[in-house]
Design an enzyme around this catalytic site. Structure first.
Site, short mmCIF file in Angstrom:
data_model
loop_
_atom_site.label_atom_id
_atom_site.label_comp_id
_atom_site.label_asym_id
_atom_site.label_seq_id
_atom_site.Cartn_x
_atom_site.Cartn_y
_atom_site.Cartn_z
N HIS A 126 -9.39 -5.24 -2.99
CA HIS A 126 -8.66 -4.28 -3.83
C HIS A 126 -9.23 -4.18 -5.24
O HIS A 126 -8.89 -3.25 -5.99
CB HIS A 126 -7.18 -4.67 -3.95
CG HIS A 126 -6.42 -4.56 -2.66
ND1 HIS A 126 -6.41 -3.42 -1.90
CD2 HIS A 126 -5.66 -5.47 -1.99
CE1 HIS A 126 -5.67 -3.62 -0.82
NE2 HIS A 126 -5.21 -4.86 -0.84
N ASP A 163 -8.84 -5.55 7.39
CA ASP A 163 -7.58 -5.91 6.73
C ASP A 163 -6.60 -4.74 6.88
O ASP A 163 -7.00 -3.59 6.93
CB ASP A 163 -7.87 -6.18 5.24
CG ASP A 163 -6.68 -6.79 4.51
OD1 ASP A 163 -6.68 -8.02 4.33
OD2 ASP A 163 -5.77 -6.03 4.11
N HIS A 165 -4.66 -3.51 4.78
CA HIS A 165 -4.60 -2.68 3.57
C HIS A 165 -5.95 -2.00 3.33
O HIS A 165 -7.00 -2.58 3.63
CB HIS A 165 -4.24 -3.55 2.36
CG HIS A 165 -2.95 -4.29 2.50
ND1 HIS A 165 -2.90 -5.61 2.92
CD2 HIS A 165 -1.67 -3.89 2.31
CE1 HIS A 165 -1.62 -6.00 2.95
NE2 HIS A 165 -0.87 -4.98 2.60
N ASP A 244 -3.92 -9.68 8.23
CA ASP A 244 -2.52 -9.35 7.94
C ASP A 244 -1.99 -8.19 8.77
O ASP A 244 -0.83 -7.80 8.62
CB ASP A 244 -2.31 -9.09 6.44
CG ASP A 244 -3.42 -8.29 5.80
OD1 ASP A 244 -4.31 -7.79 6.53
OD2 ASP A 244 -3.41 -8.15 4.56
#
Ligand SMILES: [Zn+2]
Length: 308
Positions: A126, A163, A165, A244
């Site tokens: 991120h 991931d 995200h 995740d």
């Protein structure tokens, strides 16, 4: 296959305060599982170096480095954003996390190791060129990919991000760089709520609904990632390995299983074998339910090693 496991004790010093999901136990449960299952004996263990400023500055601004340095507290905690907390030792940990990926690149390109897994924290995908966010301070995988391009003269590298995200930081850093193919699947709409750029020759974003399971994820990989990777012919494959999206992980709604993480790891190994002489550097991103995290990382590393 000779596989490097790269980490550093300093990664445990990044203290995010009680109850924060991005905690030091994420690393220790992985390493405990490696020991309990005998995998640890099959790996070559390396201590991560600290990344150098000039290596960070390939993907981050001087302003970003200065801002984090000025925020780091002498004691206690400082919030960089609502989710991202730093303590006195956080930048020490973050420099080891990014340095691990540099070391992985050097080990794999030199041929000393066939692939590498970096078991590090804080995670990185991120973090944008000028912004820390979403538990991430420096963009570890971007630092490694930029190192492969700049220091080893590779012409094409792929970054595969599973991931749950969106790897907004990785996308932002390489958005205008045709040497980097970024392939991502992620739950949408969901954190980081950034608007992903349109897909292009070097960018393959595939969104997953909150209800997505194995079938949708595997279709995204098969129908979108694999043709793009086949066409791009990367000389090295980087993996933003976040776990995740697992059904046991409360961080997301997507419901993947252990078998899905094994399957996608097998696809990645096949891609690397096709054009990259098997060269893979995989880097831990998310994954917060400690049991599934430890199991799936073990499986992922066994697939890299070819001993699953
Ligand atoms: Zn994540």
């Amino acid at each position: 296959m000779a596989i490097a496991y790269i980490s550093h004790r300093d990664c445990l010093l990044h203290d995010t305060a009680d109850g924060h999901p991005e905690c030091a136990r994420r690393i220790t449960v992985i390493e405990d599982r490696f020991i309990a299952t005998g995998l640890s004996d099959l790996l070559r263990h390396f201590d991560a170096p600290s990344v150098a400023d000039n290596q960070l500055l390939r993907v981050h601004t001087q302003g970003h480095l200065d801002a984090l340095a000025s925020l780091a507290p002498g004691t206690g905690y400082v919030r960089v954003d609502p989710d991202t907390i730093i303590c006195a030792d956080s930048l020490t940990a973050a420099r080891r996390a990014a340095g691990a990926v540099i070391a992985g690149v050097d080990l794999v390109i030199s041929g000393e190791m066939e692939a590498a897994f970096c078991g590090v924290r804080p995670p990185g995908h991120h973090a944008e060129s000028n912004r820390a966010m979403g538990f991430c301070l420096y963009n570890n995988i971007a630092v490694g990919a930029a190192h492969a391009l700049a220091a080893h003269d590779l012409r094409r590298v792929a970054i595969i991000d599973f991931d749950v995200h969106h790897g907004n930081g990785t996308e932002e850093i390489f958005k205008d760089d045709d040497r980097v193919l970024f392939c991502s699947t992620y739950e949408h709409p969901f954190f980081p709520f950034t608007t992903a750029l349109k897909n292009s020759a070097n960018r393959v974003n595939v969104t997953l609904d909150a209800s997505a399971k194995s079938e949708e994820f595997r279709a995204a990989v098969t129908d979108h990632w694999l043709p793009a990777l086949q066409n791009f012919q990367p000389e090295m494959v980087f993996v933003s390995a976040g776990f995740d999206a697992h059904r046991d992980d409360d961080m997301s709604n997507v419901s993947l299983t252990d078998a899905d993480f094994q399957w996608v790891s097998e696809q990645i190994v096949a891609v690397a074998a096709d054009s990259a002489a098997g060269r893979i550097v995989s880097v831990l991103e998310g994954g917060y339910e400690l049991n599934s995290l430890a199991r799936c990382v073990e499986t992922h590393v066994r697939v890299l090693m070819g001993v699953h």
